[in-house]
Write an enzyme that holds these catalytic residues in place. Structure first.
Site, PDB file in Angstrom:
ATOM      1  N   HIS A 133      -3.426   2.540  -5.688  1.00  0.00           N
ATOM      2  CA  HIS A 133      -3.352   1.211  -5.190  1.00  0.00           C
ATOM      3  C   HIS A 133      -3.769  -0.119  -6.330  1.00  0.00           C
ATOM      4  O   HIS A 133      -3.744  -1.069  -6.636  1.00  0.00           O
ATOM      5  CB  HIS A 133      -5.005   1.363  -4.871  1.00  0.00           C
ATOM      6  CG  HIS A 133      -5.975   0.128  -3.402  1.00  0.00           C
ATOM      7  ND1 HIS A 133      -4.900  -0.340  -2.647  1.00  0.00           N
ATOM      8  CD2 HIS A 133      -6.210  -0.846  -3.558  1.00  0.00           C
ATOM      9  CE1 HIS A 133      -5.323  -1.547  -0.857  1.00  0.00           C
ATOM     10  NE2 HIS A 133      -6.454  -1.788  -2.412  1.00  0.00           N
ATOM     11  N   ARG A 154       1.059  -1.518  -0.099  1.00  0.00           N
ATOM     12  CA  ARG A 154       0.097   0.017  -0.205  1.00  0.00           C
ATOM     13  C   ARG A 154       1.053   1.000   0.092  1.00  0.00           C
ATOM     14  O   ARG A 154       2.143   0.698   0.322  1.00  0.00           O
ATOM     15  CB  ARG A 154      -0.990  -0.137   1.193  1.00  0.00           C
ATOM     16  CG  ARG A 154      -1.710  -1.220   1.427  1.00  0.00           C
ATOM     17  CD  ARG A 154      -2.208  -1.313   2.594  1.00  0.00           C
ATOM     18  NE  ARG A 154      -3.567  -2.300   2.754  1.00  0.00           N
ATOM     19  CZ  ARG A 154      -3.168  -3.035   3.368  1.00  0.00           C
ATOM     20  NH1 ARG A 154      -2.178  -3.651   4.224  1.00  0.00           N
ATOM     21  NH2 ARG A 154      -3.610  -4.275   3.354  1.00  0.00           N
ATOM     22  N   HIS A 205      -3.705 -10.050   3.903  1.00  0.00           N
ATOM     23  CA  HIS A 205      -5.477  -9.912   3.936  1.00  0.00           C
ATOM     24  C   HIS A 205      -6.210 -10.572   4.725  1.00  0.00           C
ATOM     25  O   HIS A 205      -5.486 -12.058   5.450  1.00  0.00           O
ATOM     26  CB  HIS A 205      -6.182 -10.252   2.878  1.00  0.00           C
ATOM     27  CG  HIS A 205      -5.620  -9.291   1.161  1.00  0.00           C
ATOM     28  ND1 HIS A 205      -6.128 -10.278   0.213  1.00  0.00           N
ATOM     29  CD2 HIS A 205      -5.501  -8.204   1.250  1.00  0.00           C
ATOM     30  CE1 HIS A 205      -6.146  -9.327  -0.103  1.00  0.00           C
ATOM     31  NE2 HIS A 205      -5.766  -8.149  -0.173  1.00  0.00           N
ATOM     32  N   TYR A 229     -10.011 -12.117  -6.309  1.00  0.00           N
ATOM     33  CA  TYR A 229      -9.114 -11.622  -7.763  1.00  0.00           C
ATOM     34  C   TYR A 229      -9.516 -12.806  -8.425  1.00  0.00           C
ATOM     35  O   TYR A 229      -8.945 -13.017  -9.772  1.00  0.00           O
ATOM     36  CB  TYR A 229      -7.661 -11.945  -7.249  1.00  0.00           C
ATOM     37  CG  TYR A 229      -7.419 -10.625  -6.429  1.00  0.00           C
ATOM     38  CD1 TYR A 229      -7.051  -9.529  -7.263  1.00  0.00           C
ATOM     39  CD2 TYR A 229      -7.258 -10.777  -5.246  1.00  0.00           C
ATOM     40  CE1 TYR A 229      -6.908  -8.254  -6.403  1.00  0.00           C
ATOM     41  CE2 TYR A 229      -6.950  -9.162  -5.378  1.00  0.00           C
ATOM     42  CZ  TYR A 229      -6.831  -7.832  -5.489  1.00  0.00           C
ATOM     43  OH  TYR A 229      -6.298  -6.741  -4.673  1.00  0.00           O
ATOM     44  N   LYS A 245      -1.743  -2.698   8.294  1.00  0.00           N
ATOM     45  CA  LYS A 245      -2.228  -2.070   9.482  1.00  0.00           C
ATOM     46  C   LYS A 245      -2.138  -2.809  10.179  1.00  0.00           C
ATOM     47  O   LYS A 245      -1.889  -3.554  10.556  1.00  0.00           O
ATOM     48  CB  LYS A 245      -4.207  -2.358   8.578  1.00  0.00           C
ATOM     49  CG  LYS A 245      -4.648  -1.494   7.239  1.00  0.00           C
ATOM     50  CD  LYS A 245      -5.670  -1.929   6.667  1.00  0.00           C
ATOM     51  CE  LYS A 245      -5.785  -1.049   5.737  1.00  0.00           C
ATOM     52  NZ  LYS A 245      -7.414  -1.194   4.472  1.00  0.00           N
ATOM     53  N   ARG A 304      -1.076  -2.736  -6.489  1.00  0.00           N
ATOM     54  CA  ARG A 304      -1.433  -3.277  -5.650  1.00  0.00           C
ATOM     55  C   ARG A 304      -2.854  -4.935  -6.275  1.00  0.00           C
ATOM     56  O   ARG A 304      -2.687  -5.684  -6.577  1.00  0.00           O
ATOM     57  CB  ARG A 304      -2.053  -2.875  -4.106  1.00  0.00           C
ATOM     58  CG  ARG A 304      -2.716  -4.268  -3.378  1.00  0.00           C
ATOM     59  CD  ARG A 304      -3.218  -3.539  -2.116  1.00  0.00           C
ATOM     60  NE  ARG A 304      -3.522  -4.601  -1.002  1.00  0.00           N
ATOM     61  CZ  ARG A 304      -3.050  -5.352  -0.050  1.00  0.00           C
ATOM     62  NH1 ARG A 304      -1.653  -4.564  -0.270  1.00  0.00           N
ATOM     63  NH2 ARG A 304      -3.533  -5.504   0.669  1.00  0.00           N
TER      64      ARG A 304
END
Length: 403
Positions: free
Chosen positions: A348, A255, A374, A383, A279, A351
């Site tokens: 993004h 990110r 994730h 995806y 995150k 990504r």
């Protein structure tokens, strides 16, 4: 070209001129920018002297007044607070000017939001940027409840909550409406917990129609990625820095904020690994591909300014060489995409590109989720929709005659 050592500073700031000149040199300012900042120091010192003041009176309000006086007088330099930032920061650091004082929170909405922000930080452990976004989303809701006595929350009803969300849905995207609903539910829980409303109105917040995985992930082809990387001028320091950043984004799927937060000690060259500060303050290690490592080495070996004082890998090329922000990384990608005719692309998108490239190379969704870090498998499942060959095997024959 003028010598910075010959710039004359008179008045109350004169004793600090030589120290400021040394600071500018340490921060990597060239001779001409040093002269500009020292001239500005001389003007500010004369301005203080004319008013019988010294550095102790150099408050935020005084700096703003100085800038305003220059604007009114028609001067072309020092017409913004930003131009005075290096000088004011230095004077405050050495104690020659008072530290910036945070203005007291004004108004009932801001007072309540300040208490709410403390609650989100202490009780829910949210990051500062998340708290800022959450409070910004619910500020209009509270602003509508302002009355002569302060905030009218006791008469708040489910109809008021629904009306606010309906009005928001008419002016914002589905994703923003969804985030607003989440933020409003959290605020209503807080208000009920504090006894500011009698009944919990969380259930009155309507759910926004924004289905997950409804859209196809947007990504760049291999040729477009090559074009994007080739647009960086490897003969310049900026080009080598941008190439390293774009390679990290496109190959590892980092990110923008993770690239901006990357520090020199996060790269383990012996093991060929990189620590990603993701995150939720999560630190996770990823393998460092050869091409990514080469791009980073090319930047660090001769393009990262020696005068950069921080430990962040990517910094600005102009003094004082501060670390790039998340927004700066995002805009860097946008500029590169415009250079090579790909339109406006933000970080993004790269990504998604990294995830799609791994999928086409035969990686499983579980492996992709591990690289992208994730937390939930459903996030990676989107995806699968771009794996056309895999989906073709699952397609059922169309009933009836062939068209």
């Amino acid at each position: 070209m003028r010598n910075p050592a010959f710039v004359q500073v008179t008045g109350p700031l004169a004793p600090f001129a030589e120290g400021f000149r040394v600071r500018l040199e340490v921060l990597g300012y060239a001779r001409q920018p040093q002269v500009v900042h020292l001239d500005l120091m001389a003007r500010l010192s004369r301005w203080l002297d004319e008013r019988g003041l010294d550095g102790s009176a150099l408050s935020t309000e005084a700096v703003e007044e100085f800038v305003l006086d220059r604007q009114v007088a028609g001067h072309r330099s020092a017409r913004s607070i930003r131009s005075l930032r290096p000088l004011v920061e230095y004077l405050r650091e050495i104690g020659a000017a008072p530290l910036a004082v945070r203005q007291p929170v004004a108004g009932p909405v801001e007072v309540l939001l300040a208490d709410y922000a403390v609650h989100l930080a202490r009780e829910r452990g949210l990051a500062a940027v998340t708290i800022q976004r959450s409070t910004d989303l619910v500020r209009p809701f509270l602003a509508a409840r302002v009355c002569a006595a302060g905030l009218d929350l006791k008469t708040l009803s489910a109809a008021d909550v629904i009306a606010f969300m309906l009005a928001r849905s008419g002016s914002a995207s589905p994703a923003t409406v969804q985030r607003t609903g989440t933020a409003l539910r959290a605020l209503l829980r807080f208000l009920h917990l504090q006894g500011l409303i009698d009944n919990s109105l969380v259930g009155a917040v309507p759910t926004a129609a924004n289905w997950k995985l409804a859209a196809l992930p947007k990504y760049l082809t291999r040729e477009q990625v090559a074009t994007l990387l080739h647009s960086c001028d490897r003969g310049t320091a900026v080009g080598r820095r941008d190439l390293a950043i774009l390679t990290l984004l496109a190959r590892l799927g980092l990110r923008a904020g993770e690239v901006a937060a990357l520090r020199l000690e996060d790269i383990d060259w012996q093991r060929g690994e990189i620590t990603v500060r993701g995150k939720g303050n999560r630190h996770e290690r990823l393998p460092l591909p050869t091409d990514v490592g080469e791009a980073v080495v090319a930047y660090l070996s001769g393009s990262r300014p020696a005068a950069a004082t921080g430990r962040e890998v990517f910094v600005g090329t102009r003094a004082p060489h501060r670390a790039l922000t998340r927004g700066a990384v995002t805009q860097l990608v946008a500029r590169a995409s415009h250079r090579c005719g790909l339109g406006t692309i933000y970080a993004h998108r790269l990504r998604h590109t990294a995830a799609t490239a791994m999928l086409h190379a035969g990686a499983s969704l579980e492996e992709i989720g591990q690289v992208l870090r994730h937390r939930h498998a459903l996030t990676t499942a989107g995806y699968a929709k771009v794996d056309h060959e895999g989906l073709r095997a699952l397609a059922r024959p169309w009933p009836g005659e062939a068209a």
